[in-house]
Design a protein around this motif. Sequence first.
Motif, short mmCIF file in Angstrom:
data_model
loop_
_atom_site.label_atom_id
_atom_site.label_comp_id
_atom_site.label_asym_id
_atom_site.label_seq_id
_atom_site.Cartn_x
_atom_site.Cartn_y
_atom_site.Cartn_z
N UNK A 53 0.81 -1.10 0.06
CA UNK A 53 -0.09 -0.12 0.15
C UNK A 53 1.02 1.12 -0.03
N UNK A 54 0.65 2.06 -0.75
CA UNK A 54 1.56 3.30 -1.15
C UNK A 54 0.79 4.59 -0.48
N UNK A 101 8.37 4.21 -5.14
CA UNK A 101 8.44 2.83 -5.97
C UNK A 101 10.12 2.80 -6.47
N UNK A 102 10.77 3.93 -6.18
CA UNK A 102 12.06 3.75 -6.72
C UNK A 102 12.98 2.48 -6.33
N UNK A 103 13.07 2.34 -5.00
CA UNK A 103 13.75 1.09 -4.49
C UNK A 103 13.14 -0.41 -5.09
N UNK A 104 11.95 -0.55 -4.83
CA UNK A 104 11.51 -1.84 -5.26
C UNK A 104 11.53 -1.99 -6.78
N UNK A 105 11.40 -0.94 -7.40
CA UNK A 105 11.47 -0.96 -8.98
C UNK A 105 12.88 -1.26 -9.35
N UNK A 106 13.85 -0.58 -8.79
CA UNK A 106 15.24 -1.00 -9.15
C UNK A 106 15.46 -2.37 -8.78
#
Length: 229
Positions: A53-54, A101-106
């Motif tokens: 959940x964001x 989302x930056x870290x999980x997307x990376x």
Amino acid sequence: MSQKTTDSVLDRLEAVRSQYHRQDLRSALNELGDELAELLMKQALYEGLFDTSIEINEAFRSAIAEALEQLEAGNVEAVENQIEVIETERSEFESALQQAISDPLTKYRSDVESMQRLNQKLEKIDPTQLEELRTFLQPGHLAEDVDHEPDVSIDEKIEKARSVGEDQRSFYQKAIRTIFEPYLDDDVIGDLVEVLVANDDLRVDEVDPNQFEALHDSELASHIELQFG
């Protein structure tokens, strides 16, 4: 022309000008509303993809709703003063989403690239599917079949975006299990497979005799190149 007639014409001109000005403001608000809808779809997409959940401040959504109410009540000046605030809220919403989302997307991108390298050797999964997942994870991507359906309500679009994210997560997890889990869970060669995932090569001095024998006996044997020095 009499003073009365002149005043009447000016009043009508002012009314027309105010009407078009309200239309311009409504257009600006509609555009901001479209941007809000896209951000909410992206938020739902990534919540489905990362199974999380964001939490983002709802000020952007609230500010648009309030401005529309003011415009419908004829409070044009209040809306004019609020547009810049709304644009600021929009920027903060977008920045907060990107940060979330930056870290999980990376990590997902790195994992998929690693899976592609190993899958070239092991041929466990259709490479086209992995490439589609890699493309899906690129910056700014939002599935077109979610974003461009004019006859679908925004709530339906948001839920479809979430479903698209969930489907991609399901495939990502399946790919991880199919390619890596049998080796990553191995007490002897698991650490070596992690090196392979990261670098696509192993050095001889990184492999002890027990690991070398385990690698030799595994399905990975003919697909691993050991480098000297």
